[in-house]
Each structure stands twice: as C-alpha cells, then as structure tokens.
Design an enzyme around this catalytic site. Structure first.
Site, PDB file in Angstrom:
ATOM      1  N   GLY A 145      18.506 -21.616  17.455  1.00 35.25           N
ATOM      2  CA  GLY A 145      18.412 -21.141  18.826  1.00 35.25           C
ATOM      3  C   GLY A 145      17.115 -21.446  19.638  1.00 35.25           C
ATOM      4  N   GLY A 171      -2.069 -12.095   6.729  1.00 41.08           N
ATOM      5  CA  GLY A 171      -1.153 -11.683   7.710  1.00 41.08           C
ATOM      6  C   GLY A 171      -0.025 -12.736   7.959  1.00 41.08           C
ATOM      7  CG  ASP A 181       7.219  -8.970  11.807  1.00 44.78           C
ATOM      8  OD1 ASP A 181       6.911  -7.901  12.054  1.00 44.78           O
ATOM      9  OD2 ASP A 181       7.204  -9.827  10.740  1.00 44.78           O
ATOM     10  CG  HIS A 187       6.543  23.508 -10.775  1.00 43.40           C
ATOM     11  ND1 HIS A 187       5.164  22.891 -10.713  1.00 43.40           N
ATOM     12  CD2 HIS A 187       6.693  23.887 -11.888  1.00 43.40           C
ATOM     13  CE1 HIS A 187       4.635  23.197 -11.750  1.00 43.40           C
ATOM     14  NE2 HIS A 187       5.600  23.693 -12.647  1.00 43.40           N
TER      15      HIS A 187
END
Length: 462
Positions: A118, A266, A306, A439
């Site tokens: 698109g 990155g 992002d 625990h």
C-alpha cells in the site's frame, strides 16, 4: 480509482504488524469498520523475523546448554551437536501455529484484509493493488527493517542482518556481531550455545547500553564466564572480505576476523516512498512524528509502532494500536507511560527492567533523593537450584515509591510483570514487602529485595 462513498471505512490501516493488527482487532471489537493492508504476512516483524523466532532459537540454545551441563545435575546425557534443519522445523512450527491463529482472529472480527503493497495517496486514503481504500481515519503502521552503516553493505552471505541470521542453514564457526544492544546480545547468546566463537563489537562503554549500568556489568561478567568475547568503547571503522570470511577494523586500531559479520545496530523505520511526506505528515530521520495519543500533525492520520520514535517493542506496538482504536471509538484512553513499559533481553542470563535507571533517577530527583538496593540471587533458593547468578536492583525515591526495577538472571523476564505493577502503581517498598511470594521461586527474589529495602531483610544481609 474512484471510491464510492458507501465503501468508506472508519479506519484504514497500512501495515499488519504488532501495532497495525492490534489496532484492527480492537477497532473492530468496538464496532468500527476496518481495512487492514499488509504486503507480506500479518504479524509483521515480531511474529516472522523478530520476537518469536529469535526466542525459539534461544530456547533451542538453552536445551543444548542443558544437555552439555547435565552431569552437574546428576543426569547422564550426551550432546551430539546442533541439527539446524531440526531447529528451523521447531522454530517455524511455533511461528506457523501463531500465524494461523492470528489469521483466524482477523477473519473472525470481519476485518477487510488486503494483501498487497500500500501507499498513502491522501490524508484519508491508501492505494493498493490498483484500488483506493478510503477511510475517515488512516493509521500508519509500516514498521521497521534492520539498519546498516554508510559503506557497510549487507550481502546476506558473509555480512548479514538479523533476518538472514534467523534462516541460516548452518551454525557459523565464528561470528563478529556489530552492536551490543538487545539484538546483538541475543544472537551472541544463541550462537554461543550452538557452539560458535562469538565476538561482540559495541562502540559505547557497555553491553545493553540502554539498561542500568549495573545490569550491563552483570551481563558482561556472565558473558565472560560463558566465553563470549566483546570489545567496548571503540566504534566500527570498516569491514573487508578475507579468503574465508570477514575482517572488521575499529577506530582504535583493533581488528577481528570471523566467518560472518552480523550487523545488529538497530532497526530503522519503513517510510520511504510511501507517500507520507506528500500527504503533509511531519517526519524526522525517517520516523513519523506523533504525540502522546499517536496523532500526527495531520488530523486524519495516526501512527504507531516502530514507525514512530518510541520503544521498538512488540508490546509497545500492541498498546499504541489499542490506544488509537479506543481514541477513535471515543473511549478517551490514557497515554502510555513509556518508562513503565517492561523491557526484556532474552539472552542467557536474561536482563529485565521496568522504570528508570539509577542515573536517570538522580538526574530527575537529585542524587541525595535516590536510594538503591541490590539483592544478590545467591540468597535465592530457586536460583541455587537453577545454578544461575545475578541480582535484582531497586531504585527508590527516598521515603517514596520504587521508580526502577533492574534484574539479571535466569527467567527474570517472567518476573517483570510484577515489577511493572510495582512501578506503575507507585508502590512503596513496605507495601510490596507485606505481600507473600511463593517459596522457592525466582519471583521470591523480588519480594526479598523489597523486604530488604523496607528495612526488614530475610535471606540477605543488612
């Protein structure tokens, strides 16, 4: 490309990754008519080239390490090697199952799904496959791709990106990883478990430099113990082909040679040539600029994931997509506190955090107002059982809330959920200390750390 007014969608979404599909699912749930456009597969980077397949590789590496080290636990086992075809079959099976489930979700919500590339054609339309999809609102969610450096060409053979690393048909005998952030240390961890000789090159002073410095130092110590090499504090200068691999030169004169170079510096936004600037969308270095409600400067256009300069994490994309859907449906959602987002690096040992670092806390509140506490996992029974080392570090505003939780050790990613609640509910150490933690568990270490910070340590020294 005329569009009949009767076919105008409430929301047209460009990009079917974490942010885009989350927005589509929530918007359709709220009664909006949605079109979702994706050029590859719904699920995006996270499902197909990121979070899910990399964690599958890391788990396969964990199994390999357990086989090698089984005698430490009194179990007789032999390790015969890594079958990469078998690893990929396992990894791809995980991805395929989740992909099928996601496709079913999209179909069940009656979302108009369009497969194709698109392009934004106006502030209210997207063109794809020769057709125009009009929307009262458009959401840009085109994600990111692996970045490189000027003059460093990724060839997919000797110099590779994380995309190539995920489908390699062999375990490299040796690897240089350029970048000591999340992607770099995760691949370093997996490849070391598979038997590679790995060297990480990071120009900044520490691995995982976005984390609290104490977490970075703990990870560096653990990597040294595992035999993962790293060079810190000097930047990449050049890469050259050798007869059998690649040679990397740094600014300080150091040189490293290996079979492959993984470029893990990155990810950059996918925004070029998609019509954003022509539609008047404000941008900076390829990122689309958006406010705390993910609104761009164009009233009919939002952006998530992002593509915008927020944390590049799938769960951030989910949250941003949901926020946009709820805002468009008139629900008045609360903006995201990005400091309150849980962050996990899934190497061995895991690094997990939520809130701000000690350095940031001192900058915000003043050095005299910041209190820290470190709880060593040596005092935790389950950590002894797992033979893991590490720490939980708490950062507190004096006489106030815990503003940072930083954890290193096996399975720390599974503890970050409670850490998120502690930070986001502005809990006092004494309030967490009064809660019971099972625990023996790794989670118990988080409770013990707060007991100590509240002045009543149990399995730790004052």
């Amino acid at each position: 490309m005329a569009n009949d007014a009767s076919t105008v969608f409430d929301l047209v979404i460009l990009g079917g990754g974490s942010g885009g599909y989350a927005a589509a699912l929530r918007a359709s749930q709220l009664g909006l008519d949605v079109a979702l456009i994706e050029k590859n597969k719904v699920g995006g980077t996270c499902l197909h080239q990121g979070c899910i397949p990399t964690k599958a590789l890391l788990h396969a590496g964990e199994i390999a390490d357990q086989a090698r080290e089984s005698a430490e636990f009194g179990v007789k086992a032999t390790f015969e090697g890594i079958d990469m075809a078998g690893v990929h079959k396992y990894k791809d099976g995980v991805v395929a199952g989740l992909y099928k489930g996601l496709q079913g979700l999209i179909a069940s919500r009656k979302i108009t799904y369009v497969e194709g590339e698109g392009r934004l054609s106006s502030p209210t339309s997207v063109d794809v496959n020769g057709q125009r999809y009009e929307g009262r609102h458009v959401l840009l969610a085109t994600g990111s791709v692996p970045r490189s450096l000027p003059g460093l060409e990724i060839d997919g053979n000797r110099i590779i990106s994380s995309d190539h690393a995920l489908v390699m048909d062999r375990v490299p005998q040796s690897a240089i990883i350029l970048g000591g952030g999340v992607i770099g240390v995760e691949f370093a961890s997996a490849w070391k478990s598979f038997g590679s000789e790995v060297t990480i090159v990071e120009g900044l002073p520490h691995l995982v430099p976005a984390e609290d410095e104490n977490s970075s130092k703990l990870l560096e110590r653990a990597f040294r113990k595992r035999g993962i090499k790293f060079s810190l504090g000097s930047f990449f200068e050049k890469a050259e082909y050798t007869e059998n691999g690649v040679k990397v030169s740094l600014a300080n004169g150091k040189e490293f040679e290996a079979e492959v170079l993984l470029v893990a510096i990155g990810r950059g936004p996918v925004s070029q040539g998609l019509g954003y600037e022509e539609a008047g969308v404000a941008m900076d270095r390829g990122f689309v600029l958006a406010d705390e409600y993910c609104r761009t400067n164009v009233p009919t256009i939002s952006a998530v994931g992002d593509l915008i300069p927020t944390l590049q994490l799938a769960h951030v994309g989910f949250a941003e997509g949901i926020l946009v859907a709820e805002r468009l449906a008139g629900l008045n959602p609360v903006p995201i506190d990005y400091d309150g987002v849980p962050r996990v690096t899934y190497c061995n040992p895991e690094v997990a955090s939520v809130g701000i670092t000690e350095a940031k806390a001192k900058e915000v509140y003043g050095a005299d107002k910041v209190v820290t506490l470190k709880y060593n996992l040596a005092g935790n029974g389950k950590s002894k059982i797992l033979k893991t080392a590490g720490e939980i570090k708490l950062v507190q505003v004096r006489d106030g809330a815990v503003v940072g939780v930083h954890m290193v050790g096996d399975r720390m990613g599974e503890q970050v959920g409670e850490a998120q609640l502690i930070y986001n509910w502005e809990a006092l150490p004494a309030e967490v200390a009064q809660l019971l933690h099972a625990h023996p568990t790794q989670n118990e270490a988080l409770g013990e750390a707060h007991l100590a910070l509240a002045g009543k340590p149990l399995h730790s020294h004052d």
